[in-house]
Design an enzyme around this catalytic site. Structure first.
Site, short mmCIF file in Angstrom:
data_model
loop_
_atom_site.label_atom_id
_atom_site.label_comp_id
_atom_site.label_asym_id
_atom_site.label_seq_id
_atom_site.Cartn_x
_atom_site.Cartn_y
_atom_site.Cartn_z
N ARG A 524 0.83 -1.22 0.00
CA ARG A 524 0.00 0.00 0.00
C ARG A 524 0.85 1.25 0.00
O ARG A 524 1.93 1.29 0.61
CB ARG A 524 -0.86 0.04 1.27
CG ARG A 524 -2.03 -0.89 1.25
CD ARG A 524 -2.96 -0.63 2.42
NE ARG A 524 -2.24 -0.53 3.67
CZ ARG A 524 -2.70 0.11 4.75
NH1 ARG A 524 -3.87 0.70 4.72
NH2 ARG A 524 -2.00 0.16 5.86
N SER A 588 7.56 -4.94 7.18
CA SER A 588 7.21 -5.88 8.26
C SER A 588 8.03 -7.16 8.23
O SER A 588 7.49 -8.28 8.20
CB SER A 588 5.73 -6.22 8.16
OG SER A 588 5.00 -5.04 8.07
N ASP A 642 5.55 -3.12 11.33
CA ASP A 642 4.09 -2.97 11.48
C ASP A 642 3.65 -3.07 12.94
O ASP A 642 2.68 -2.44 13.35
CB ASP A 642 3.34 -4.02 10.63
CG ASP A 642 3.75 -5.45 10.95
OD1 ASP A 642 4.79 -5.65 11.61
OD2 ASP A 642 3.04 -6.38 10.54
#
Length: 902
Positions: A524, A588, A642
């Site tokens: 994203r 992440s 994350d």
């Protein structure tokens, strides 16, 4: 004339549909806990939970009490793939003094007959399980126990009502124990109603059979009902056979409008007036008498036999069902009628014979009609339970009326098909009757008990005791300390990586920020606008891009070029290509950071395998790719995990949040640690967020004692064998695969899917974790579980679905408990850091497993509470930790940077 006279006995389809609706309402009443006491149709649970699946085998005895004869059987069932069985039987009379005597005499007689049978078959030295067919209404609380509610069918034995007939039979057998070989106890394993026995016998030959019907001396029906509808039995899983005891339908007056004066007269003269009224309109025990009463009245009124009434016609029981059947025979019916009437000392004319034959037809036709209406109600209920528009099913049938009456079966089939046109019904005649059925029920009970034992043994290693969980918490604490110490950090499995995030939001952050989020199969890009002050808010715009497998597992350069291509698309889309915005990069994967904007990849996880990345600084790789594209520039401020983003997002709402937890595809935790405890970073003042990377916990073998063979199989088949062992037991990415391995093992042992491993079950990762969440949902009926399994190419029975649900439950519960044990170690550490007796703290949580799984979050919270009783932990769901969180970290870093510059 006869038609006019018996007009009320002729029932139109509209009347039958009405009877069908009335019976459906009675069934619902009988199944409800509050309405059952007043229901006439008792809907008795039989505790038969499974139909035969063809894998039953063994040698069984059965005794059958309830018809005109008592029967003993030996049934051998073979697991040869052909559903074959062998039946040996012996018939014994049931003398009147026995069936109207006392309890001791009855059960001694049954035991004597059984002993005689075992002697003639040379079985006295064998220990065989026994099934007991007892064809009277019983209230059961388990398969091998039944309390007689009331006698029916001319039986009137004193001292049996309201007692358990199985223990009476056991006592009688006990008396004869000396006659048996010392070990040769006969053990009664199942008490079965003859109707259930019929369904099971036919179910052995046709697995579609889920309804049993008796139309003989008595009448009754049973069928497989969904457990969630049976209020009288605990549990919602699976199905159970319900013995409707429909003979009593109408005892509350529900059929009074259909009962004729002859029905009333017959009832008054019976052994049980006012009881079993539906049975008295249907069963062969009463139809002959009904015909006699009609003929008597017609003769008295001068409509038959010139008004002559013989003594025989005045005698109760003189016309029996066998006479009615004979008179209705197609060709020789008239001559039979003349013969029978002459034997009754009547002088019938030809018109008399035709009229009498017609009376017989109307009486037996009404019986078939009423029976069809109630059966149609059961079939409709089955179809609705299965949520099918059209259903194929089989009804197993037994009983003298159905078998010997020349027209009955044909009439019944025809009417049923007319009343339920959306059910394709096969009627299967039970050849060896209810005795074999009791043996089949016993064989099924035997199979289920053996299966239960094997399934329990398979799932036992997933059940963790409180002691085992305390041990995990203790070991996790030890590993956390190793990761923080300079001399042990290099070899520690829990890496405890410093993030250089040294503060949580204070509300003064503001500005426009970009955030990138890479951590799974999707990537994203976000634009985040943060406002401070009274109108404090966070606005976000984002776009999602897929990462193809060939890029996830290609070269590092290709991966970062793809990422920059996605950023360019987004900047173009938002019209902000010219601005040099501060950027937070949520990455992440385990990184070793030397500062907030430097992150060296320790190793790929979650299915990524891009080459030339491990050991490199991911921020440099991103800057290189931006330079190669040469279209825009960005200020990369922070590389973020994350988990840290999750903590920061919740920290923006709740200053008490100092722990972040991810329970999704991966599993990880971060928390704010005192600088003085972090030996690998200079300085002792303040706090810094530590990304524990706890997924590697156990890579040194410290939790091998709780790893199962399935965990080892999943690990060996993964992209990184021997690594991230704790994550492989707790995270969404692997739980489905653990379940698949267990299902394969159970199928190999013949406990699932009829022992057939389908092609799809052989495929790795077919069993996604979202299926676990769906299957374990409490709101989901087993039917929907079966549909999910069908999507996966697994053709499952109802029993299979229960087992699959249980396996999913064991695997996900263990995951939540292990996760809870690890988290308990962290909150305890926080409490000790602060030096307080009682700690109040918030954990920010994200991840699909925590959010979507129906039980994971509850089990996790309960485990933490149990293992860290001095900590009051609040769990707060994070809103987009990896997007909003990355922007907040960037904003906090900018704020602290500015303060530092000043």
């Amino acid at each position: 004339q006869v038609d006019r006279y018996l007009y009320h006995m002729r029932l139109s389809d509209d009347v039958l549909l009405d009877v069908m609706a009335r019976f459906q309402a009675e069934m619902v009443k009988g199944l409800g806990r509050d309405t059952n006491p007043t229901a006439t149709v008792k809907m008795l649970p039989s505790f038969v939970r499974s139909l035969p699946d063809g894998s039953e085998k063994g040698d069984f005895l059965a005794v059958d009490l309830g018809g005109s004869q008592f029967r003993a059987h030996r049934v051998k069932v073979f697991d040869d793939g052909k559903q074959s069985s062998q039946l040996e039987s012996k018939f014994y009379p049931t003398p009147k003094e026995i069936i109207q005597g006392n309890a001791a005499e009855l059960f001694d007689y049954v035991a004597d007959c059984l002993l005689d049978f075992m002697e003639t078959k040379n079985l006295k030295h064998k220990k065989l399980p026994l099934g007991f067919t007892f064809s009277f209404p019983c209230k059961q609380t388990k398969l091998e126990e039944g309390v007689l509610l009331a006698w029916t069918k001319h039986f009137k034995v004193r001292g049996v009502q309201d007692t358990d007939v199985v223990s009476s039979l056991r006592k009688a057998l006990q008396k004869h124990k000396a006659s048996f070989v010392p070990a040769g106890d006969v053990d009664v394993l199942a008490l079965v109603n003859d109707t259930v026995g019929t369904m099971m016998t036919c179910g052995y030959d046709d697995q579609r059979c889920e309804v049993g019907l008796i139309i003989g001396t008595g009448t009754n029906a049973c069928y497989m009902e969904e457990m969630r509808h049976i209020d009288l039995v605990e549990g919602d899983e699976g199905r159970m056979c319900i013995n409707t005891e429909w003979g009593a339908f109408g005892d509350d007056g529900a059929l009074d409008d259909l009962r004729t004066e002859f029905d009333r007269e017959l009832d008054l003269g019976s052994l049980n007036p006012g009881k079993q009224l539906f049975e008295k309109m249907i069963s062969s025990l009463y139809l002959g008498e009904l015909v006699r009463l009609i003929l008597l009245k017609m003769a008295k009124e001068g409509l038959l036999f010139n008004g002559e009434v013989s003594t025989a016609l005045l005698t109760k029981g003189k016309i029996e069902m066998k006479h009615v059947s004979a008179m209705e025979k197609y060709k020789e019916g008239l001559s039979n009628t003349k013969e029978i009437l002459t034997e009754l000392n009547l002088l019938p004319s030809e018109e008399d014979c035709i009229a009498v034959q017609h009376v017989c037809t109307i009486v037996s036709f009404r019986s078939a009609n009423l029976c069809a209406a109630a059966l149609a109600a059961i079939l409709t209920r089955l179809r609705e339970n299965k949520k099918l528009l059209r259903m194929r099913t089989t009804v197993g049938i037994d009983g003298g009326l159905y078998k010997t009456h020349p027209q009955y079966a044909k009439r019944l089939h025809k009417v049923v098909r007319r009343l339920v046109p959306n059910c394709d019904v096969r009627f299967l005649l039970s050849v060896s009757g209810s005795g074999k059925g009791a043996a089949v029920v016993t064989a099924v009970a035997y199979r289920l008990a053996a299966q239960r034992k094997q399934i329990d043994a398979t799932l036992a290693p997933f059940l963790l005791s409180l002691e085992a969980l305390r041990e995990v918490k203790k070991k996790m604490r030890t590993e956390l300390e190793y990761g923080l110490k300079r001399e042990t950090q290099a070899s520690a499995t829990v890496k405890m990586l410093p993030t250089y995030v040294c503060g949580t939001p204070d509300g003064t952050e503001k500005g426009k920020f970009l955030a990138l989020d890479l951590g799974g199969t999707n990537f994203r890009v976000l634009l985040v606008k943060i406002r401070s002050g009274r109108r404090r808010s966070v606005q976000m715009y984002n776009k999602i891009f897929a990462i193809p497998l060939e890029i996830m597992q290609g070269t590092g350069e290709e991966l970062f070029d793809h990422i920059v291509q996605c950023i360019a698309d987004f900047l173009e889309y938002m019209g902000i290509k010219g601005a040099r915005l501060p950027l937070g990069f949520t990455f992440s994967f385990p990184c070793r950071q030397a500062s907030i904007d430097k992150g060296t990849l320790v190793g790929w996880t979650k299915g990524f395998k891009a080459t030339d990345c491990e050991g490199e600084d991911v921020v440099d790789m991103l800057r290189e790719a931006i330079r190669r594209r040469n279209e825009f520039d960005l200020d990369i401020v922070a590389v973020v995990n994350d988990t840290v983003g999750t903590m920061m997002t919740c920290g923006y709402e709740d200053p008490n949040c100092e722990i972040g937890l991810i329970a999704g595809t991966g599993s990880n935790v971060c928390y704010m640690e005192d600088m003085k405890n972090i030996e690998i970073v200079e300085g002792n003042e303040g706090k810094m967020c530590i990304n524990t990377e706890w997924g590697g916990f156990g890579d040194n073998g410290c939790i091998d004692n709780i790893r199962t063979k399935y965990d080892k199989e999943v690990d060996e088949g993964s992209l990184n064998p021997g690594k991230q062992r704790y994550e492989k037991m707790t995270s969404g990415m692997y739980l489905g695969e653990i379940v698949r391995q267990i299902l394969i093992d159970l199928t190999k042992h013949g406990l699932l899917f009829r022992g057939q491993i389908s092609e799809s079950l052989r495929k790795r990762d077919i069993f996604e974790t979202k299926f676990l969440s769906q299957i374990e949902s409490d709101r989901l009926a087993l039917l929907q579980v079966r549909r999910i399994l069908q999507q996966l190419g697994l053709d499952s029975t109802c029993e299979d679905s229960i087992i699959v649900k249980e396996v999913c439950g064991a695997v996900s519960k263990r995951a939540a408990q292990l996760c809870g044990a690890g988290l308990a170690a962290i909150v305890e550490k926080k409490r000790e850091n602060r030096g307080v007796e009682h700690l109040k703290i918030t954990v920010g949580v994200d991840g699909t497993l925590y959010k979507l799984h129906p039980h994971f979050s509850r089990v996790l919270r309960e485990t933490v509470k149990e293992l860290a009783p001095q900590c009051d932990v609040t769990f707060m769901l994070s809103e987009d930790g990896s997007g909003k969180g990355a922007a907040l970290i960037t904003a906090v870093a900018k704020r602290l940077h500015n303060v530092g510059q000043k």
